[in-house]
Scaffold this motif. Structure first.
Motif, mmCIF file in Angstrom:
data_model
loop_
_atom_site.group_PDB
_atom_site.id
_atom_site.type_symbol
_atom_site.label_atom_id
_atom_site.label_comp_id
_atom_site.label_asym_id
_atom_site.label_seq_id
_atom_site.Cartn_x
_atom_site.Cartn_y
_atom_site.Cartn_z
ATOM 1 N N LYS A 188 23.872 -45.773 -50.816
ATOM 2 C CA LYS A 188 23.144 -45.114 -50.058
ATOM 3 C C LYS A 188 22.912 -43.511 -50.322
ATOM 4 C CE LYS A 188 25.534 -45.915 -46.359
ATOM 5 N NZ LYS A 188 26.857 -46.453 -46.605
ATOM 6 N N THR A 189 24.073 -42.947 -50.503
ATOM 7 C CA THR A 189 24.017 -41.388 -50.682
ATOM 8 C C THR A 189 23.410 -41.126 -51.830
ATOM 9 O OG1 THR A 189 25.628 -41.086 -48.964
ATOM 10 C CG2 THR A 189 25.587 -39.316 -50.767
ATOM 11 N N GLY A 224 19.740 -41.551 -51.762
ATOM 12 C CA GLY A 224 19.019 -40.445 -50.980
ATOM 13 C C GLY A 224 19.166 -39.119 -51.936
ATOM 14 N N ARG A 225 20.156 -38.857 -52.645
ATOM 15 C CA ARG A 225 20.134 -37.602 -53.469
ATOM 16 C C ARG A 225 19.288 -37.786 -54.568
ATOM 17 N NH1 ARG A 225 24.719 -34.299 -52.221
ATOM 18 N NH2 ARG A 225 24.806 -33.631 -54.610
ATOM 19 N N MET A 282 17.324 -31.755 -47.272
ATOM 20 C CA MET A 282 18.505 -32.843 -46.865
ATOM 21 C C MET A 282 19.378 -32.253 -45.717
ATOM 22 S SD MET A 282 21.023 -34.739 -49.342
ATOM 23 C CE MET A 282 21.919 -36.074 -48.799
ATOM 24 N N GLN A 307 26.100 -34.796 -43.289
ATOM 25 C CA GLN A 307 26.926 -35.321 -42.348
ATOM 26 C C GLN A 307 27.441 -34.303 -41.758
ATOM 27 O OE1 GLN A 307 29.854 -37.719 -43.985
ATOM 28 N NE2 GLN A 307 30.083 -38.986 -42.229
ATOM 29 N N ASP A 353 21.632 -37.552 -44.326
ATOM 30 C CA ASP A 353 22.707 -38.389 -44.620
ATOM 31 C C ASP A 353 23.790 -38.627 -43.614
ATOM 32 O OD1 ASP A 353 24.664 -39.768 -45.829
ATOM 33 O OD2 ASP A 353 24.662 -38.600 -47.772
ATOM 34 N N GLU A 354 23.974 -39.533 -42.668
ATOM 35 C CA GLU A 354 24.665 -39.570 -41.744
ATOM 36 C C GLU A 354 24.703 -38.383 -40.597
ATOM 37 O OE1 GLU A 354 26.458 -42.508 -40.940
ATOM 38 O OE2 GLU A 354 26.842 -43.289 -43.148
ATOM 39 N N VAL A 380 19.975 -42.053 -44.039
ATOM 40 C CA VAL A 380 21.192 -42.905 -44.553
ATOM 41 C C VAL A 380 22.531 -43.099 -43.751
ATOM 42 C CG1 VAL A 380 23.084 -42.587 -46.322
ATOM 43 C CG2 VAL A 380 20.766 -41.648 -46.900
ATOM 44 N N THR A 381 22.814 -44.298 -43.598
ATOM 45 C CA THR A 381 23.749 -44.619 -42.571
ATOM 46 C C THR A 381 24.571 -46.044 -42.637
ATOM 47 O OG1 THR A 381 24.224 -44.526 -40.027
ATOM 48 C CG2 THR A 381 21.931 -45.803 -40.752
#
Ligand SMILES: Nc1ncnc2c1ncn2[C@@H]1O[C@H](COP(=O)(O)OP(=O)(O)OP(=O)(O)O)[C@@H](O)[C@H]1O
Length: 426
Positions: free
Chosen positions: A65-66, A69-70, A107, A110, A193-194, A225-226
């Motif tokens: 996921k991360t 996203g990145r 972005m 977390q 991201d989270e 993102v989770t």
């Protein structure tokens, strides 16, 4: 939230995106460019991101996921495939050309504490991106913009918050400041991201509410993102379920939560702790842990854990090995010694749909065939056996041949799109 049925414009088109990280490069593999092992963190992902939507990327730890996203933001370089922003290709752009695009792609991380410079007041921290991207002309305009954004994220009275350092803020306030910094460049896309997982329970919903409010006011698009499906249900319009670098199911929140199709999605949804929507996924998913992303299972990568797996899902030698290991772990000492002696060194089994299982020293391969048939007869419903085509004795062991597996693509269903052979059209 955006109704997906409304006419929407595509913000990003992602096609066959790959991010592979090289591992253990040997001298030979470096020279020949072949043979080096790689973690397929993102492995052939395609989807469109519509303007104004919230797309959730959900999956267990290590599902990619991360990294995905990145990669959308150009923070990690794709090793293959395409990422287009409003039709313009970003994958492979040199850093010099990517840099000016970054103001459109932001972005939120977390850990808000780590993402803010402890020595910078909020005013300085928020002015920074405006200056880098030359979005304001002069100090007065910069200051006014910073004030406007602090108001937007409810860090007011602004006069007080402007001069505070991150250390003077609570966790929720820090995340508001990090969100302010992300939106100050008027981005099109924010990858979060989270963003709530490190915050106190009491402020988590407030931060998601703030993000929804900002999305409406500023026309933002989010990728969320989770690993927490419950918060995705609350926050997202659509959800993509990821497993070992792939999207295994993608659909609207209604499709994913009311009619999950992929056995993995079904397991994740069953595991949502109710009624507390803020807890992480418990790990009571079927059969074991997420496999090694550097050597994913053949065929459907979920098949070793899947309760609905059948013949063509990609059964292979590693599955046979796990069945035997599991059996011997639970066997009494005498049974273990008798059975184990029939087999040779199982470390030598190669990964594939066909393998010669070595016989133990001095043992006749026909004894091994008999043993395997007995194991099969004891548990004929074990899905592995549905994928075994043939068991034949050879000179030094037994050749076990599996059905050739099929690597599922995302298939259209009457709801979501699902990468599972149960939904493969004829
Ligand atoms: N820089 C890197 N080098 C090598 N492997 C990496 C790198 N970054 C990520 N990986 C690997 O890629 C896979 C996907 O990682 P990623 O962090 O994207 O997953 P994730 O779903 O976001 O997990 P988490 O929820 O734990 O952050 C994992 O196997 C991870 O170990």
């Amino acid at each position: 939230m955006t109704a997906i049925t409304e006419a929407t414009k595509t913000l990003m088109e992602i096609r066959d995106l790959q991010v592979h990280f090289a591992l253990h490069e040997t001298f030979k593999s470096r020279i020949t460019g072949r043979g080096g092992r790689a973690v397929k963190a993102v492995d052939g992902v395609s989807f469109d991101l519509e303007e104004g939507e919230v797309l959730g990327l959900v999956g267990e730890s290590g599902s990619g996921k991360t990294t995905l996203g990145r990669a959308l933001l150009g923070l990690v370089r794709p090793t293959g495939g395409s990422v287009k922003l409003r039709g313009e290709e970003l994958a492979g752009l040199p850093e010099r050309q990517l840099r000016p695009k970054r103001r459109h792609l932001q972005m939120v991380f977390q850990d808000p504490h780590a993402s803010l410079n402890p020595g910078m007041t909020l005013e300085t921290a928020l002015a920074h991106p405006l200056q880098i991207h030359k979005l304001t002309s002069g100090a007065a305009e910069t200051k006014a913009k910073v004030r406007e954004v602090l108001e937007l994220v409810n860090l007011s009275p602004v006069d007080q918050f402007s001069y505070r350092l991150p250390g003077d803020l609570s966790g929720g306030q820090k995340q508001r400041a990090a969100i302010a910094r992300a939106i100050i460049t008027s981005p099109d896309l924010v990858v979060a991201d989270e963003p709530i997982s490190m915050l106190d329970m009491s402020v988590r919903a407030k931060i998601l509410d703030l993000m929804i409010d900002l999305k409406k006011r500023l026309g933002l698009t989010y990728v969320y993102v989770t690993h927490d499906l419950a918060s995705a249900k609350f926050f997202c319009d659509r959800v993509a379920i990821m497993y070992l670098g792939r999207i295994v199911e993608i659909g609207t929140v209604e499709q994913i939560f009311n009619d999950p199709k992929h056995p993995y999605t079904q397991a994740l949804i069953r595991a949502i702790p109710e009624p507390d929507p803020t807890k992480a996924l418990p790990r009571d998913l079927p059969r074991g842990e997420v496999p090694d992303a550097a050597a994913p299972p053949l065929g459907c990568s979920f098949h070793p854990r899947c309760p609905k797996a059948f013949g063509p899902c990609g059964w292979e030698t590693r599955d046979l090995r796990s069945i035997l290991d599991e059996r011997w772990t639970n066997a009494g000492e005498e049974a273990y010694t008798t059975e184990r002696g029939l087999f040779g060194d199982l470390e030598k089994l190669e990964i594939g749909h066909e393998a010669v299982v070595p016989a133990g020293s001095g043992r006749d391969p026909s004894e091994l065939v008999k043993m395997l048939e007995e194991i099969r007869a004891e548990d004929p419903d074990e899905p592995l056996w549905k994928g075994v085509k043939d068991i034949q004795p050879e000179t030094h062991g037994v050749r076990v041949t599996f059905e050739p597996g099929i690597d599922p693509e995302l298939y259209d269903t009457d709801g979501s799109r699902v990468a599972c052979l149960l939904y493969k059209p004829e």
